[in-house]
Design a protein around this motif. Sequence first.
Motif, PDB file in Angstrom:
ATOM      1  N   LEU A  73       7.436  72.921 -27.181  1.00 10.34           N
ATOM      2  CA  LEU A  73       7.149  73.788 -28.335  1.00 10.34           C
ATOM      3  C   LEU A  73       5.637  73.826 -28.562  1.00 10.34           C
ATOM      4  CD1 LEU A  73       8.192  75.509 -30.692  1.00 10.34           C
ATOM      5  CD2 LEU A  73       8.337  73.408 -32.054  1.00 10.34           C
ATOM      6  N   SER A  74       5.058  74.986 -28.497  1.00  5.22           N
ATOM      7  CA  SER A  74       3.614  75.157 -28.675  1.00  5.22           C
ATOM      8  C   SER A  74       3.365  75.888 -29.993  1.00  5.22           C
ATOM      9  CB  SER A  74       3.011  75.969 -27.515  1.00  5.22           C
ATOM     10  OG  SER A  74       1.633  76.186 -27.719  1.00  5.22           O
ATOM     11  N   VAL A  75       3.068  75.123 -31.034  1.00  7.46           N
ATOM     12  CA  VAL A  75       2.787  75.669 -32.351  1.00  7.46           C
ATOM     13  C   VAL A  75       1.517  75.004 -32.891  1.00  7.46           C
ATOM     14  CG1 VAL A  75       5.167  76.276 -32.921  1.00  7.46           C
ATOM     15  CG2 VAL A  75       4.347  73.950 -33.399  1.00  7.46           C
ATOM     16  N   PRO A  76       0.775  75.620 -33.807  1.00  9.05           N
ATOM     17  CA  PRO A  76       1.015  76.969 -34.336  1.00  9.05           C
ATOM     18  C   PRO A  76       0.567  78.043 -33.356  1.00  9.05           C
ATOM     19  CG  PRO A  76      -0.973  76.089 -35.318  1.00  9.05           C
ATOM     20  CD  PRO A  76      -0.398  74.983 -34.463  1.00  9.05           C
ATOM     21  N   VAL A  77       1.035  79.261 -33.626  1.00 11.01           N
ATOM     22  CA  VAL A  77       0.724  80.400 -32.761  1.00 11.01           C
ATOM     23  C   VAL A  77      -0.308  81.266 -33.479  1.00 11.01           C
ATOM     24  CG1 VAL A  77       1.655  82.424 -31.586  1.00 11.01           C
ATOM     25  CG2 VAL A  77       3.039  80.340 -31.812  1.00 11.01           C
ATOM     26  N   PRO A  78      -1.460  81.551 -32.869  1.00 17.33           N
ATOM     27  CA  PRO A  78      -2.452  82.431 -33.527  1.00 17.33           C
ATOM     28  C   PRO A  78      -1.848  83.805 -33.785  1.00 17.33           C
ATOM     29  CG  PRO A  78      -3.439  81.285 -31.654  1.00 17.33           C
ATOM     30  CD  PRO A  78      -1.972  81.027 -31.587  1.00 17.33           C
ATOM     31  N   GLU A  79      -2.221  84.367 -34.925  1.00 18.63           N
ATOM     32  CA  GLU A  79      -1.626  85.648 -35.298  1.00 18.63           C
ATOM     33  C   GLU A  79      -2.102  86.805 -34.416  1.00 18.63           C
ATOM     34  OE1 GLU A  79      -2.714  87.227 -39.121  1.00 18.63           O
ATOM     35  OE2 GLU A  79      -4.520  86.017 -39.218  1.00 18.63           O
ATOM     36  N   PRO A  91      -1.196  87.887 -27.935  1.00 19.67           N
ATOM     37  CA  PRO A  91      -0.660  89.106 -27.302  1.00 19.67           C
ATOM     38  C   PRO A  91       0.836  88.958 -27.020  1.00 19.67           C
ATOM     39  CG  PRO A  91      -1.871  87.804 -25.700  1.00 19.67           C
ATOM     40  CD  PRO A  91      -2.077  87.128 -27.025  1.00 19.67           C
ATOM     41  N   GLN A  92       1.434  90.097 -26.801  1.00 21.41           N
ATOM     42  CA  GLN A  92       2.853  90.114 -26.489  1.00 21.41           C
ATOM     43  C   GLN A  92       3.096  89.408 -25.147  1.00 21.41           C
ATOM     44  OE1 GLN A  92       4.519  93.965 -26.804  1.00 21.41           O
ATOM     45  NE2 GLN A  92       6.564  93.375 -26.146  1.00 21.41           N
ATOM     46  N   GLY A  93       4.113  88.547 -25.144  1.00 21.75           N
ATOM     47  CA  GLY A  93       4.443  87.791 -23.951  1.00 21.75           C
ATOM     48  C   GLY A  93       3.994  86.351 -23.994  1.00 21.75           C
ATOM     49  N   THR A  94       3.263  85.948 -25.049  1.00 17.18           N
ATOM     50  CA  THR A  94       2.820  84.555 -25.163  1.00 17.18           C
ATOM     51  C   THR A  94       4.029  83.630 -25.302  1.00 17.18           C
ATOM     52  OG1 THR A  94       0.775  85.289 -26.226  1.00 17.18           O
ATOM     53  CG2 THR A  94       1.386  82.971 -26.496  1.00 17.18           C
ATOM     54  N   VAL A  95       4.074  82.564 -24.504  1.00 20.62           N
ATOM     55  CA  VAL A  95       5.200  81.634 -24.531  1.00 20.62           C
ATOM     56  C   VAL A  95       5.028  80.669 -25.690  1.00 20.62           C
ATOM     57  CG1 VAL A  95       6.449  79.848 -23.260  1.00 20.62           C
ATOM     58  CG2 VAL A  95       5.533  81.833 -22.049  1.00 20.62           C
ATOM     59  N   VAL A  96       6.084  80.558 -26.513  1.00 24.29           N
ATOM     60  CA  VAL A  96       6.047  79.671 -27.676  1.00 24.29           C
ATOM     61  C   VAL A  96       6.840  78.397 -27.401  1.00 24.29           C
ATOM     62  CG1 VAL A  96       6.633  79.471 -30.123  1.00 24.29           C
ATOM     63  CG2 VAL A  96       5.780  81.644 -29.215  1.00 24.29           C
ATOM     64  N   ALA A  97       8.005  78.506 -26.785  1.00 25.24           N
ATOM     65  CA  ALA A  97       8.852  77.311 -26.574  1.00 25.24           C
ATOM     66  C   ALA A  97       9.686  77.502 -25.303  1.00 25.24           C
ATOM     67  CB  ALA A  97       9.757  77.071 -27.771  1.00 25.24           C
ATOM     68  N   ILE A  98      10.055  76.354 -24.702  1.00 29.60           N
ATOM     69  CA  ILE A  98      10.973  76.318 -23.566  1.00 29.60           C
ATOM     70  C   ILE A  98      12.252  75.641 -24.052  1.00 29.60           C
ATOM     71  CG2 ILE A  98      11.384  75.514 -21.240  1.00 29.60           C
ATOM     72  CD1 ILE A  98       9.219  77.635 -21.431  1.00 29.60           C
ATOM     73  N   ILE A  99      13.382  76.319 -23.853  1.00 34.11           N
ATOM     74  CA  ILE A  99      14.667  75.851 -24.391  1.00 34.11           C
ATOM     75  C   ILE A  99      15.632  75.680 -23.214  1.00 34.11           C
ATOM     76  CG2 ILE A  99      16.562  76.402 -25.969  1.00 34.11           C
ATOM     77  CD1 ILE A  99      14.560  78.244 -27.422  1.00 34.11           C
ATOM     78  N   VAL A 122       8.325  78.187 -36.371  1.00 36.20           N
ATOM     79  CA  VAL A 122       7.105  78.621 -35.682  1.00 36.20           C
ATOM     80  C   VAL A 122       6.058  78.965 -36.739  1.00 36.20           C
ATOM     81  CG1 VAL A 122       6.087  80.281 -34.086  1.00 36.20           C
ATOM     82  CG2 VAL A 122       8.452  79.514 -33.757  1.00 36.20           C
ATOM     83  N   ASP A 123       5.027  78.127 -36.821  1.00 42.45           N
ATOM     84  CA  ASP A 123       3.931  78.374 -37.753  1.00 42.45           C
ATOM     85  C   ASP A 123       2.920  79.335 -37.126  1.00 42.45           C
ATOM     86  OD1 ASP A 123       4.975  76.671 -39.671  1.00 42.45           O
ATOM     87  OD2 ASP A 123       4.059  74.917 -38.736  1.00 42.45           O
ATOM     88  N   ILE A 124       2.383  80.232 -37.942  1.00 46.76           N
ATOM     89  CA  ILE A 124       1.392  81.209 -37.495  1.00 46.76           C
ATOM     90  C   ILE A 124       0.028  80.791 -38.037  1.00 46.76           C
ATOM     91  CG2 ILE A 124       0.769  83.656 -37.407  1.00 46.76           C
ATOM     92  CD1 ILE A 124       3.460  82.944 -36.128  1.00 46.76           C
ATOM     93  N   SER A 125      -0.956  80.632 -37.145  1.00 54.84           N
ATOM     94  CA  SER A 125      -2.309  80.253 -37.577  1.00 54.84           C
ATOM     95  C   SER A 125      -3.125  81.496 -37.908  1.00 54.84           C
ATOM     96  CB  SER A 125      -3.003  79.425 -36.484  1.00 54.84           C
ATOM     97  OG  SER A 125      -3.135  80.176 -35.295  1.00 54.84           O
ATOM     98  N   ASP A 126      -4.118  81.288 -38.744  1.00 53.65           N
ATOM     99  CA  ASP A 126      -4.881  82.416 -39.317  1.00 53.65           C
ATOM    100  C   ASP A 126      -6.092  82.762 -38.457  1.00 53.65           C
ATOM    101  OD1 ASP A 126      -5.494  84.269 -41.531  1.00 53.65           O
ATOM    102  OD2 ASP A 126      -7.265  82.997 -41.753  1.00 53.65           O
ATOM    103  N   VAL A 127      -6.385  84.066 -38.396  1.00 51.38           N
ATOM    104  CA  VAL A 127      -7.662  84.574 -37.878  1.00 51.38           C
ATOM    105  C   VAL A 127      -8.225  85.504 -38.952  1.00 51.38           C
ATOM    106  CG1 VAL A 127      -7.015  84.401 -35.457  1.00 51.38           C
ATOM    107  CG2 VAL A 127      -6.580  86.526 -36.690  1.00 51.38           C
TER     108      VAL A 127
END
Length: 944
Positions: free
Chosen positions: A355-361, A364-372, A443-448
């Motif tokens: 699990l790769s969190v937080p995810v920058p807001e 791009p589309q296709g970024t891997v967040v987690a492997i299940i 999934v937490d979203i980090s701020d820009v």
Amino acid sequence: MLNLCKGGDSRSRLIHLLLLEMVWELVLCQLHYIIPEESKHGTFVGRIAQDLGLEIGEINPRMLRIISRDENEYFQVNLQNGILFVNNIIDREELCPKIAVCIVSLQVIVDKPVEMYRVDVEIEDINDNYPVFAVNELNLIIAEWRPPGSSFPLESAFDADVGTNSIKTYELSSNEYFSLDIQIDKHQSKSIELVLRKSLDREQTPRYNLTLTAFDGGKPRLSGKTHLFIAVQDFNDNAPSFKQPLYEISLLENSAVGTLVIRLNATDLDQGENSKIIYNFSNLVPPQVLSIFSINHHTGDIQVKGKLDYETNNLYEIKIDAVDNGHSPLIGHCKLLVSVLDVNDNPPELTVTSLSVPVPEDSPQGTVVAIISVNDRDSGKNSKVNCYISQRIPFKIKPTFLEYYSLTVDGPLDREVTSQYEVVITAKDEGIPFLSITKTILVDISDVNDNAPSFQQHVQTIFIKENNQPGSHIYTVSASDSDMNQNSFITYSLIESAIDDIPISSYISVNAENGNIFPLMSFDHEHIAFFQCHIKAKDAGLPPLSSNMTLNVFVEDINDNAPAFSPHSSSRESTGNVLVPKSAETGYLVTKVKAIDADSGYNAWISYDFKDLAENTPFGIGHHTGEITIVRPFIDSDTDEYRLVILAKDHGDPEISDTMTLTILLVETQPDVLLENKQQERKHNVFSEPNIYLIISICSISSLFLIILIVYMILKRVRYMEEVNELSKNNIFPSAAGSWTYSQQRQYNSWLKAIPSNNDLIVFTPYGHQSSEKESNTHQLQFAANPSWKPKQPHPDWRYSASLRAAMQSAVHVEGSAVLRQGPGGLEQQWPTVSSATPEPDGGEVSPPVGAGVNCNSWTFKYGPGNPKQPVPQIPPDFPENFIIPGSPAIISIRQDQPSAQDPPKSNNFITFGKKEETKKKKKKKKGSKNQEKGNNAADNSDQ
């Protein structure tokens, strides 16, 4: 119609008989007919006898009859022709509720031999039912702080029709705040949510009245409506919230009563009573669901309390409300989908291995967040598991290899809209019935820094009273930034501008941290009543973002200026005295006073009154006009002088006033008053402000003209002196003295008299010089007077007498005086002589003096009008008034004389020839005159 029988075939009949003998209740053939519902009595269904292979003549002998399972005689057979027709009108919704295909089964029995047939009549649905909502009015409470994008579940409409005649779509009445979100789950169940598109403002619109319309797919399509009454709530700012908006639960249909379906856990960020939550089924939950499930109001446990039947209903949609205990309760919503399963005892298993969190807001589309990883302990088809996300979120799951799936970004992320996603992953096997399991990944979203600071209002107006204290707080600007941490740290500053070339920073200042605005000076409404400044709000992100707002500042007036009487407020006033005739009647206008207040509005509204007015005073004053009038006739006891103190006060708070003293004198007669008032008006008009400006303007123009005239004269004088010096240097007039001799005083006087430049000079040289010398001297003198002059030949029309020719051949002794006068025909030399005209009227005249001889110096030369080619040379303007001919004792004087009243108008230019020595005796004159007369007589005799 589907016919499985082949009547008329002997082989099939033999088979039927054998089967009938084996099994009496065996169905020999099957027919299938389709008719629409609501068909009338007698509607043709099918030729049942013909389709069964029976002859028309066999129907009655073999006693053909039909038997219905539900014992409702919907159909009958005409025994005459074997036609099956409708006996009773069939309502499909009543006969087959909630069934897609409605079939009425009939048994056809014939005797001799006994045969039994099955006939299915399919009742086709028609669009005869309107969509219906459970309630006609639905009341919703929505807090005003709910952000755009919030959704609120609504009750779906019910349509008894099926297929295309069932409900297809929903529409909401036109508005700018709400829209509909129609979701179709995997069971083709439609759920409606009311989505907030724009932030609500209870102070602006406290209630909304909307209409929800459901349309079916029939032709023509039918619709049903319900009214939504939405109340906007603006207190208790945190509503209970569930971890996820949708819960999916699967239950075996043999689940016992008391089985726990789910334990809901909603949280409230408030404290105390506002954080205590009570769980309830929504008012939209139908009664049949309430009879099967129960909920614990305090723990949120949902349990089974009735019998589950997979064949009756395999999916329950339950809407749960979580209500807090605040004074204005807030409600959180979630939906529970309960799937009723038959068999299959091992559900799939889900494990998050990475699990790769937080995810920058801005990922791009296709970024891997987690492997299940997914595993099912079952085998075969039941072990094949599929994973999916049932929510509408910007994430998706896609298979990688074998039993692994990856959770990737599938759309744009916005932390300010959703800072955390509860990704509900569902794993479902392919068993019959299937088993499924769900797992939630946070999934937490980090701020820009993608949001600029924003002001609630881009233009704001404030009011400041004048004479304010510098440095006092007058207003606070506030901007908000939906970003977080340093991206939301805002500083404020003024955008440089100028008011009357003065920087705006000299007027006000703004605190960079909190937006407090302070004035740097004490404002004066009379000097500046309005100004505008622009304030920038900038965040601390990289790169920084900013926005601006405009602040309109109005300086309010306070009553800080006293009324002031105008110096000439009365047209009849002179040093405070006004004359009034005693005969004046009531209403007579004595005078009018006027005061001016530099303030504005009510602070400048002036009223007039008398101060310390004596009783029975015959004068009154207009409260608003300042006009002083007579309010009663004068009587003998009235005094001749009244001193009135006039009070002018404004309407400010507090009032400010001013006074002036006016003396009114009573006189006997009206003319005296008129004369005195006229003199006062004249004096007032002369020294009034417009007249003073006019006098100053006239004096300024006159002074400027005088300065220009003096400069012009000085320049002309300098030019004249330069020309004289040039003549002196070139020695144009050689003489014994070697230079010109003239009077400086006379030169200046001649210059001031402005002798015209068209005057010419004729000079006669004395003494007995040679002709060439005389001509040379004469030419030199004429050239000095006019540099462009050239000697001309005498006109051929000149007529000379013998005495004149003799006199011109000898030297002429200049003893007397002569004057050249400019007349209508040219210059005229005046001598004390008697003229002797020439025979021709247009010719010139030459006459010697009376009694003069050939040596006399008194001659008259006159040019006639017929000799325009021989004009007398004109005197130049810069020629000296007195000069001495070189080599001659005579003094030539140039002067201007005024013509006498008896003479006709002539030019005033004269040239006078006078003696150099004025001490000669008159006897010589007389003697010379006698000799001249003798010479004239001799000349006349010779001419004759």
